[in-house]
Design a protein around this motif. Structure first.
Motif, PDB file in Angstrom:
ATOM      1  N   SER A  35       0.804  -1.224   0.000  1.00  0.00           N
ATOM      2  CA  SER A  35       0.000   0.000   0.000  1.00  0.00           C
ATOM      3  C   SER A  35       0.839   1.276   0.000  1.00  0.00           C
ATOM      4  N   HIS A  36       2.039   1.235   0.582  1.00  0.00           N
ATOM      5  CA  HIS A  36       2.871   2.435   0.664  1.00  0.00           C
ATOM      6  C   HIS A  36       3.830   2.537  -0.517  1.00  0.00           C
ATOM      7  N   ASP A  37       4.500   3.686  -0.621  1.00  0.00           N
ATOM      8  CA  ASP A  37       5.493   3.829  -1.684  1.00  0.00           C
ATOM      9  C   ASP A  37       6.822   3.213  -1.255  1.00  0.00           C
ATOM     10  N   ARG A  38       7.732   3.103  -2.193  1.00  0.00           N
ATOM     11  CA  ARG A  38       8.996   2.421  -1.923  1.00  0.00           C
ATOM     12  C   ARG A  38       9.795   3.123  -0.836  1.00  0.00           C
ATOM     13  N   ALA A  39       9.829   4.447  -0.874  1.00  0.00           N
ATOM     14  CA  ALA A  39      10.624   5.192   0.106  1.00  0.00           C
ATOM     15  C   ALA A  39      10.138   4.923   1.525  1.00  0.00           C
ATOM     16  N   TYR A  40       8.826   4.887   1.698  1.00  0.00           N
ATOM     17  CA  TYR A  40       8.278   4.631   3.034  1.00  0.00           C
ATOM     18  C   TYR A  40       8.676   3.244   3.523  1.00  0.00           C
ATOM     19  N   GLU A  42      11.166   1.372   2.671  1.00  0.00           N
ATOM     20  CA  GLU A  42      12.608   1.227   2.904  1.00  0.00           C
ATOM     21  C   GLU A  42      13.090   2.005   4.119  1.00  0.00           C
ATOM     22  N   GLN A  43      12.266   2.894   4.652  1.00  0.00           N
ATOM     23  CA  GLN A  43      12.681   3.695   5.801  1.00  0.00           C
ATOM     24  C   GLN A  43      11.976   3.287   7.089  1.00  0.00           C
ATOM     25  N   ARG A  44      11.093   2.284   7.020  1.00  0.00           N
ATOM     26  CA  ARG A  44      10.303   1.877   8.173  1.00  0.00           C
ATOM     27  C   ARG A  44      11.210   1.192   9.192  1.00  0.00           C
ATOM     28  N   GLN A  45      11.412   1.831  10.355  1.00  0.00           N
ATOM     29  CA  GLN A  45      12.322   1.311  11.378  1.00  0.00           C
ATOM     30  C   GLN A  45      11.651   0.194  12.159  1.00  0.00           C
ATOM     31  N   ARG A  46      12.302  -0.958  12.208  1.00  0.00           N
ATOM     32  CA  ARG A  46      11.780  -2.087  12.962  1.00  0.00           C
ATOM     33  C   ARG A  46      12.951  -2.840  13.595  1.00  0.00           C
ATOM     34  N   VAL A 107      17.387  -5.220   5.210  1.00  0.00           N
ATOM     35  CA  VAL A 107      16.850  -6.458   4.638  1.00  0.00           C
ATOM     36  C   VAL A 107      15.832  -6.119   3.555  1.00  0.00           C
ATOM     37  N   VAL A 108      14.945  -5.173   3.850  1.00  0.00           N
ATOM     38  CA  VAL A 108      13.912  -4.773   2.896  1.00  0.00           C
ATOM     39  C   VAL A 108      14.536  -4.174   1.640  1.00  0.00           C
ATOM     40  N   LYS A 109      15.525  -3.323   1.806  1.00  0.00           N
ATOM     41  CA  LYS A 109      16.187  -2.733   0.628  1.00  0.00           C
ATOM     42  C   LYS A 109      16.795  -3.817  -0.260  1.00  0.00           C
ATOM     43  N   ASP A 110      17.442  -4.796   0.364  1.00  0.00           N
ATOM     44  CA  ASP A 110      18.065  -5.873  -0.405  1.00  0.00           C
ATOM     45  C   ASP A 110      17.027  -6.679  -1.168  1.00  0.00           C
ATOM     46  N   LEU A 111      15.919  -7.005  -0.516  1.00  0.00           N
ATOM     47  CA  LEU A 111      14.884  -7.814  -1.157  1.00  0.00           C
ATOM     48  C   LEU A 111      14.163  -7.037  -2.256  1.00  0.00           C
ATOM     49  N   ILE A 112      13.922  -5.750  -2.027  1.00  0.00           N
ATOM     50  CA  ILE A 112      13.291  -4.928  -3.069  1.00  0.00           C
ATOM     51  C   ILE A 112      14.185  -4.850  -4.297  1.00  0.00           C
ATOM     52  N   ALA A 113      15.474  -4.638  -4.094  1.00  0.00           N
ATOM     53  CA  ALA A 113      16.405  -4.557  -5.223  1.00  0.00           C
ATOM     54  C   ALA A 113      16.381  -5.841  -6.043  1.00  0.00           C
ATOM     55  N   PHE A 124       3.975  -0.997  -5.681  1.00  0.00           N
ATOM     56  CA  PHE A 124       3.883  -0.042  -4.580  1.00  0.00           C
ATOM     57  C   PHE A 124       2.645   0.832  -4.793  1.00  0.00           C
ATOM     58  N   GLY A 125       2.127   1.366  -3.691  1.00  0.00           N
ATOM     59  CA  GLY A 125       0.939   2.215  -3.795  1.00  0.00           C
ATOM     60  C   GLY A 125      -0.300   1.458  -4.223  1.00  0.00           C
ATOM     61  N   ALA A 126      -0.331   0.156  -3.961  1.00  0.00           N
ATOM     62  CA  ALA A 126      -1.486  -0.674  -4.302  1.00  0.00           C
ATOM     63  C   ALA A 126      -2.358  -0.820  -3.058  1.00  0.00           C
TER      64      ALA A 126
END
Length: 393
Positions: A35-40, A42-46, A107-113, A124-126
């Protein structure tokens, strides 16, 4: 517009992305709706701690190159209590297993790439509105993407969209049951531009409350303080935070907490939650959509990785043999591990935190338990085995 896929994945966090990668490597087609965009995303702190099994899965999926280069391998943790420090050595207690400090954002950045390079569709944005026909042979997902109403029909739908996600609502209330515990405290977490004051994580029990010293990199520290529920980060100026951390980490011996600029502050409520079953018809739940753990045991991301690893193996088995046997046992298989992780997270949380209502007797019981871990190889091994992570399968 209507399209079809074998597995529709709702949620482009680590669970959904890792599942998509594992399915892709097994030749099972899928689509990821985030639902969110890629930037969001990739920046979500967990989370920041990866178990041995999670690292093994990421490597096998082709997502381990940067992790191996930049991740910080840790062979233990330090417990602090009663002004004493005791190290738990994981490899010697678990047959060589360890953990890695590597933030979920990375981890998310690596998997998205990987996904965008050669993987299945990732939208994204779905915005998903509904999952229909969960108990049919062809459930469908209604969503909006690029201002267009769309329908994705699937053989199976996997909900990796969190506790408040749409996938959970596809399961009737008469079928689903959620077990939950709310804790009477929260964490105030900070990021600070200062090298960590420790080589491994420090978990501190203190009369003033719990504290945790972690890190994000050799130059960035991640620290947490137990605070009352509903606390406002604005009530905690930097100097107050550092003074409180100093007091809670206090130990007899030569150790100093390094201070530096605090770049982020947030308050994290603490709760445990398990939803049963993790499957209804052709809809399967994974990660936070099915279970939540307090962060004390470092289990959240690792449980999600375990869920989707089991799922990917089940879908591969279905493709290769035509048998849905592993899919049919998915919920039972995962829940055994989930409840073990829930118990460990509960143990770590209630042993290390100070309940506002606890008595001096309760405090002495906590200290007795910590002392047993420090002096009993069997108790230390149980903690190490659960922290470093049970093997998947």
């Amino acid at each position: 517009m209507t399209t079809h896929t074998t597995v529709g994945i709702i949620g482009g966090g680590p669970a959904g992305l890792l599942l998509a990668r594992l399915l892709h490597n097994s030749g099972v087609d899928c689509v990821v709706l985030e639902s969110h965009d890629r930037a969001y995303v990739e920046q979500r702190q967990r989370a920041g701690i990866l178990e041995q099994s999670t690292v093994d899965v990421l490597r096998a999926a082709g997502a381990g190159e940067r992790l191996d280069r930049e991740g910080l391998a840790h062979d233990g943790i330090e417990l602090r209590f009663d002004r004493r420090a005791h190290r738990i050595d994981f490899p010697s207690l678990t047959g060589g297993r360890r953990v890695w400090v590597y933030a979920q954002t990375e981890v998310v950045k690596d998997l998205i790439a990987l996904q965008l390079k050669d993987g299945p569709p990732l939208h994204f944005g779905a915005q998903v509105h509904a999952v229909e026909g969960a108990d049919s042979d062809r459930p469908l997902v209604r969503y909006t993407h690029e201002a267009r109403e769309q329908v994705l029909t699937c053989d199976y739908v996997v909900g990796c969209d969190g506790f408040h996600g749409v996938a959970r609502s596809a399961v009737p209330d008469s079928v689903i049951r959620t077990y939950e515990r709310i804790y009477p405290y929260s964490w105030l977490g900070i990021l600070a531009d200062v090298p960590p004051s420790c080589d491994e994580l420090i978990y501190a029990h203190s009369p003033r409350g719990f504290a945790l010293h972690s890190m994000r990199s050799p130059s960035v520290s991640r620290l947490y303080l137990q605070v009352p529920n509903g606390e406002d980060p604005a009530d905690w100026p930097d100097e107050r935070i550092w003074d409180e951390l100093d007091a809670r980490f206090a130990v007899d011996g030569d150790w100093t907490l390094a201070r530096g600029p605090i770049t982020a502050k947030s308050v994290l409520p603490m709760r445990s939650s398990v939803t049963e079953p993790m499957r209804y018809g052709r809809v399967l739940l994974a990660g936070d959509a099915a279970h939540i753990v307090p962060p004390t045991g470092a289990k959240g991301l690792n449980l999600a990785a375990s869920d989707v690893t089991v799922l990917a193996q089940a879908f591969a088995h279905l493709k290769e043999t035509g048998s849905a046997e592993l899919l049919d046992s998915y919920s039972d298989t995962c829940l055994r591990r989930v409840w073990r992780a829930e118990h460990f997270s509960y143990f770590m949380t209630t042993t290390l935190h100070t309940d506002p209502a606890q008595s001096p007797f309760d405090t002495r019981l906590q200290l007795s338990q910590l002392d047993r871990i420090a002096n009993s190889p069997h108790a230390a091994a149980e903690l190490a085995e659960n922290y470093a992570g049970l093997r998947i399968g």
